[in-house]
Scaffold this active site. Structure first.
Site, PDB file in Angstrom:
ATOM      1  N   ASP A   1       0.851  -1.184   0.000  1.00 52.41           N
ATOM      2  CA  ASP A   1       0.000   0.000   0.000  1.00 52.41           C
ATOM      3  C   ASP A   1       0.891   1.239   0.000  1.00 52.41           C
ATOM      4  O   ASP A   1       1.777   1.370   0.849  1.00 52.41           O
ATOM      5  CB  ASP A   1      -0.886  -0.020   1.251  1.00 52.41           C
ATOM      6  CG  ASP A   1      -2.025   0.973   1.161  1.00 52.41           C
ATOM      7  OD1 ASP A   1      -2.398   1.360   0.034  1.00 52.41           O
ATOM      8  OD2 ASP A   1      -2.554   1.360   2.217  1.00 52.41           O
TER       9      ASP A   1
ATOM     10  N   HIS B   1      -3.689  14.015   0.741  1.00 48.80           N
ATOM     11  CA  HIS B   1      -3.934  13.106   1.865  1.00 48.80           C
ATOM     12  C   HIS B   1      -2.791  13.152   2.874  1.00 48.80           C
ATOM     13  O   HIS B   1      -3.017  13.293   4.082  1.00 48.80           O
ATOM     14  CB  HIS B   1      -4.118  11.669   1.354  1.00 48.80           C
ATOM     15  CG  HIS B   1      -4.191  10.649   2.452  1.00 48.80           C
ATOM     16  ND1 HIS B   1      -5.250  10.575   3.332  1.00 48.80           N
ATOM     17  CD2 HIS B   1      -3.328   9.673   2.842  1.00 48.80           C
ATOM     18  CE1 HIS B   1      -5.044   9.586   4.200  1.00 48.80           C
ATOM     19  NE2 HIS B   1      -3.881   9.028   3.929  1.00 48.80           N
TER      20      HIS B   1
ATOM     21  N   GLU C   1     -10.331   3.889   3.499  1.00 50.53           N
ATOM     22  CA  GLU C   1      -9.423   4.607   2.601  1.00 50.53           C
ATOM     23  C   GLU C   1      -9.794   4.198   1.180  1.00 50.53           C
ATOM     24  O   GLU C   1      -9.706   3.024   0.821  1.00 50.53           O
ATOM     25  CB  GLU C   1      -7.956   4.273   2.903  1.00 50.53           C
ATOM     26  CG  GLU C   1      -7.535   4.794   4.284  1.00 50.53           C
ATOM     27  CD  GLU C   1      -6.030   4.764   4.531  1.00 50.53           C
ATOM     28  OE1 GLU C   1      -5.317   4.011   3.838  1.00 50.53           O
ATOM     29  OE2 GLU C   1      -5.581   5.511   5.429  1.00 50.53           O
TER      30      GLU C   1
ATOM     31  N   GLU D   1      -9.033   3.836  -2.543  1.00 46.38           N
ATOM     32  CA  GLU D   1      -7.784   3.714  -3.284  1.00 46.38           C
ATOM     33  C   GLU D   1      -8.014   3.022  -4.628  1.00 46.38           C
ATOM     34  O   GLU D   1      -9.026   2.379  -4.855  1.00 46.38           O
ATOM     35  CB  GLU D   1      -6.771   2.890  -2.480  1.00 46.38           C
ATOM     36  CG  GLU D   1      -6.593   3.389  -1.051  1.00 46.38           C
ATOM     37  CD  GLU D   1      -5.360   2.834  -0.359  1.00 46.38           C
ATOM     38  OE1 GLU D   1      -4.508   2.230  -1.039  1.00 46.38           O
ATOM     39  OE2 GLU D   1      -5.268   3.018   0.871  1.00 46.38           O
TER      40      GLU D   1
ATOM     41  N   ASP E   1      -9.131   0.294   1.901  1.00 50.49           N
ATOM     42  CA  ASP E   1      -8.145  -0.121   2.904  1.00 50.49           C
ATOM     43  C   ASP E   1      -8.664   0.302   4.287  1.00 50.49           C
ATOM     44  O   ASP E   1      -8.217   1.289   4.867  1.00 50.49           O
ATOM     45  CB  ASP E   1      -6.803   0.546   2.581  1.00 50.49           C
ATOM     46  CG  ASP E   1      -5.696   0.072   3.504  1.00 50.49           C
ATOM     47  OD1 ASP E   1      -5.656  -1.125   3.810  1.00 50.49           O
ATOM     48  OD2 ASP E   1      -4.879   0.910   3.909  1.00 50.49           O
TER      49      ASP E   1
ATOM     50  N   ARG F   1      -8.198   3.844  13.275  1.00 45.72           N
ATOM     51  CA  ARG F   1      -7.256   4.947  13.521  1.00 45.72           C
ATOM     52  C   ARG F   1      -6.698   4.951  14.931  1.00 45.72           C
ATOM     53  O   ARG F   1      -5.568   5.400  15.144  1.00 45.72           O
ATOM     54  CB  ARG F   1      -7.933   6.286  13.240  1.00 45.72           C
ATOM     55  CG  ARG F   1      -8.452   6.445  11.827  1.00 45.72           C
ATOM     56  CD  ARG F   1      -7.336   6.411  10.812  1.00 45.72           C
ATOM     57  NE  ARG F   1      -7.858   6.580   9.449  1.00 45.72           N
ATOM     58  CZ  ARG F   1      -7.136   6.347   8.352  1.00 45.72           C
ATOM     59  NH1 ARG F   1      -5.882   5.938   8.444  1.00 45.72           N
ATOM     60  NH2 ARG F   1      -7.676   6.514   7.160  1.00 45.72           N
TER      61      ARG F   1
ATOM     62  N   GLN G   1      -4.117   2.124  15.067  1.00 39.28           N
ATOM     63  CA  GLN G   1      -2.985   2.546  14.225  1.00 39.28           C
ATOM     64  C   GLN G   1      -2.129   3.607  14.913  1.00 39.28           C
ATOM     65  O   GLN G   1      -0.892   3.528  14.901  1.00 39.28           O
ATOM     66  CB  GLN G   1      -3.532   3.071  12.897  1.00 39.28           C
ATOM     67  CG  GLN G   1      -2.475   3.498  11.893  1.00 39.28           C
ATOM     68  CD  GLN G   1      -3.099   4.111  10.630  1.00 39.28           C
ATOM     69  OE1 GLN G   1      -4.310   4.043  10.416  1.00 39.28           O
ATOM     70  NE2 GLN G   1      -2.260   4.689   9.782  1.00 39.28           N
TER      71      GLN G   1
ATOM     72  N   LYS H   1      -4.640  -1.980  10.248  1.00 38.16           N
ATOM     73  CA  LYS H   1      -4.976  -2.205   8.839  1.00 38.16           C
ATOM     74  C   LYS H   1      -5.248  -3.677   8.513  1.00 38.16           C
ATOM     75  O   LYS H   1      -5.965  -3.963   7.546  1.00 38.16           O
ATOM     76  CB  LYS H   1      -3.786  -1.781   7.957  1.00 38.16           C
ATOM     77  CG  LYS H   1      -3.352  -0.344   8.119  1.00 38.16           C
ATOM     78  CD  LYS H   1      -4.222   0.598   7.333  1.00 38.16           C
ATOM     79  CE  LYS H   1      -3.576   1.967   7.217  1.00 38.16           C
ATOM     80  NZ  LYS H   1      -4.299   2.813   6.280  1.00 38.16           N
TER      81      LYS H   1
ATOM     82  N   THR I   1      -8.982  -5.711   3.954  1.00 38.38           N
ATOM     83  CA  THR I   1      -8.812  -4.782   2.829  1.00 38.38           C
ATOM     84  C   THR I   1      -9.734  -5.294   1.735  1.00 38.38           C
ATOM     85  O   THR I   1      -9.613  -6.441   1.314  1.00 38.38           O
ATOM     86  CB  THR I   1      -7.357  -4.788   2.332  1.00 38.38           C
ATOM     87  OG1 THR I   1      -6.481  -4.475   3.426  1.00 38.38           O
ATOM     88  CG2 THR I   1      -7.160  -3.786   1.210  1.00 38.38           C
TER      89      THR I   1
ATOM     90  N   GLU J   1     -10.116  12.544   7.191  1.00 36.26           N
ATOM     91  CA  GLU J   1      -9.997  13.863   6.578  1.00 36.26           C
ATOM     92  C   GLU J   1     -11.357  14.553   6.436  1.00 36.26           C
ATOM     93  O   GLU J   1     -11.474  15.762   6.651  1.00 36.26           O
ATOM     94  CB  GLU J   1      -9.357  13.736   5.185  1.00 36.26           C
ATOM     95  CG  GLU J   1      -7.917  13.260   5.201  1.00 36.26           C
ATOM     96  CD  GLU J   1      -7.494  12.723   3.850  1.00 36.26           C
ATOM     97  OE1 GLU J   1      -7.720  11.515   3.587  1.00 36.26           O
ATOM     98  OE2 GLU J   1      -6.952  13.507   3.049  1.00 36.26           O
TER      99      GLU J   1
END
Lengths: 390, 390
Positions: free
Chosen positions: B116, B123, B184, B186, B218, B222, B225, B238, B242, B342
């Site tokens: 990844d 970002h 996420e 992607e 993904d 948080r 992490q 993570k 996925t 975000e």
């Protein structure tokens, strides 16, 4: 218990050991078990109905056998001990023994996911002191969980595979062959039984899932790693090669090798609160034939059972063939460290190897990792450094 | 070019697209190509000798086909276009079309290694501002190389798979279900042709190795992490899941979708100095049926060709089935970001979703990622959040 294979006695691969592997020769690849300097052909044993293993060994890798689980692992091992100890079986079995010097050991299983931990307090503290002088040696999370990350499964190679010096970015705008190529001496665990997605695996179920042990050299390019690792961790500084021994020592051979692991302070959370069992393996690092270090695995802060519990606490599944490694094994003394980064204190304190002052690896160097407990010798991990491709 | 499958027109899956996948029903798994809401059975096509593909589609995954390389990929695609456009083939081929609502799309290939990246400047800057306020938004290495890390290949799941909320350490001594479960959005690239260990792959050879494109969610916890990621990067935050789309859009279908990528300043080193080609994909993030963001993929700072070159510059090999993902796709505007971190600025600025004030994911939420360029619709990635296991 003695084997009728008399050359096995004292070899480190006697009947109490019996590690599994795969060998290649002109007739292809076959699963074998090692005794002394011989390999017993498990496919031939199954074909001759001397071993009942449901066809597990009719594949060119150990994957099927690994996936069959503890009851099968124990039954096969018990039968192999019987075949190799009872002289009545000698005539039939002896014909299926292959001298190891006539074949090539290959990577015996498909590495599913590869996770590398960072579980030696001495190693993590040394790295902290070298890279972050003046700050606390350990980061705040280190004693609360076994720090780990995923490595590249596709570049796990077997004992004896030469390692091409990696190129990459050594700093901003500076591309070229790594100048700080290093080793990491580690102990790896091979998962046999999978677990479902969404379910944590308890540390109590370690032996239900883990089949056995290999030695690992997690080759590391320290300059590439130092420039790239913020904020997502090591990537190209590690992904060029990770070497493992050709022989998987089953946990069953190590039943008498468990000792007390270090106590943990502060106390850990419940899913990590294990029974503190450590494997009393003594590693050895040879650099161009000279033993430069003897890392003691039993002193690791985090046990393999804790690593397994942590790896899955978020519901991540296990697959047959997953490999998780201890992280660099370093003891308290300079001659017990598992990396040349620590042995030479970041390259600032060269060591004498065969009359030469040395820091990191130069082209042509050979490193051999070994591991031993009592009369059991883990398979070696040899690697020779080739020059970078131009 | 028109297809005689008239329902394909305007569906996003017309004859100019033809993505590959694998479907499952009571008779097993089969490789298919999608047209409209139908799947063409490639095994049946090979069995009927309407398609010559060397038996690639007689396997229950796309792995063999992926490994055959660009000449084979192009020949198969050309033949499929012929079969689905020439009315003369309609009688034979129409019988091999399967309505997608009668089958289940499954993960179509074996994910070898999953990497990844972190290649959106918006970002990375947003994350820097949220987590390191008062410091430079980007770390010093970010504009010199495409930062990336290895994820867990074994927990890549297909579109529609429910995601169990992960548990783990949210802080020292604090264990429980993640309170900051995020997405996420992607774009992922699926490698077909492998490369040998020790040899770098040039950005120029992107289309020699990469077969096609999927969408990726993904999923990220948080809190887990943030506590674990120093110094070795994301791990359990993570590795629980996925999600990827069920359909691999071949690069050949996107030939007209390339646009200019942003210029890079400072200049990059030679192995990363590519021709700045970006895929003009517009993503869409739906939260419980409400579109909350439209991330623009073409604006990514690092291109997929640069990512491939970087991934292998140290000699790491590629395997068939390797997946590398772009990293979260975020544009300059708040309604163009690819994560809820975000979108809600670290949870401090809730958004209104279907009349409710929301920050991170709650149990029962559904997220759907979509992607589109011109009349090509990438396969969606749907995921529903299940409560943590107790």
């Amino acid at each position: 218990m003695n084997s009728w294979v008399q050359s096995a006695a004292g070899s480190g691969y006697d009947i109490n050991h019996l590690p599994y592997g795969v060998i290649a020769d002109s007739s292809g690849r076959r699963c074998v078990v090692r005794i002394g300097d011989l390999a017993l052909d498990l496919k031939a044993l199954e074909d001759a109905e001397l071993l009942l293993a449901g066809g597990s060994f009719r594949h060119p890798t150990l994957d099927t056998f690994l996936s069959t689980g503890p009851a099968s692992w124990h039954a096969v091992r018990a039968r192999l001990i019987e075949l190799l100890s009872d002289p009545a079986h000698r005539p039939a079995v002896e014909a299926l023994l292959i001298p190891l010097d006539t074949v090539t050991p290959v990577l015996g299983w498909h590495v599913a996911d590869y996770v590398d931990f960072y579980s030696s307090e001495h190693h993590a503290s040394n790295v902290g002191r070298i890279f972050r002088p003046g700050q606390p040696a350990l980061l705040p999370n280190w004693k609360h969980l076994p720090i780990g990350y995923h490595g590249r499964a596709g570049t796990v190679v077997v004992d004896g595979t030469a390692v091409v010096r990696p190129s990459g970015q050594r700093a901003a705008g500076d591309v070229g062959p790594s100048r700080r190529l290093d080793i990491e001496a580690e102990v790896g665990f091979v998962v046999g039984m999978p677990s479902p997605l969404g379910a944590a695996v308890s540390w109590r179920d370690f032996a239900e899932h883990v089949f056995g042990v290999v030695l690992v050299n997690d080759w590391s390019a320290r300059d590439i790693q130092a420039w790239e690792y913020q904020p997502l961790g090591p990537f190209l500084g590690k992904s060029f090669a990770t070497s493992v021994s050709a022989w998987i020592t089953p946990l069953a051979a190590l039943e008498h090798a468990w000792v007390d692991a270090p106590a943990q302070d502060p106390p850990v959370v419940s899913y990590l609160d294990d029974d503190r069992r450590a494997l009393d393996l003594r590693l050895s690092v040879e650099w161009n034939g000279i033993e430069v270090s003897r890392p003691p695995y039993a002193g690791m802060y985090w046990t393999p059972a804790q690593q397994l519990a942590h790896l899955t606490v978020n519901g991540a599944s296990l697959r047959t063939g997953d490999l998780f490694a201890s992280g660099t094994v370093s003891g308290a003394q300079r001659d017990e460290v598992g990396s040349f980064l620590e042995l030479t204190w970041g390259g600032a304190e060269p060591v004498t190897v065969d009359g030469q002052q040395r820091t990191f690896l130069v082209d042509g160097d050979e490193v051999v990792l070994r591991g031993r407990v009592a009369d059991i010798e883990l398979g070696a991990v040899r690697g020779h450094v080739l020059p970078a491709h131009s």
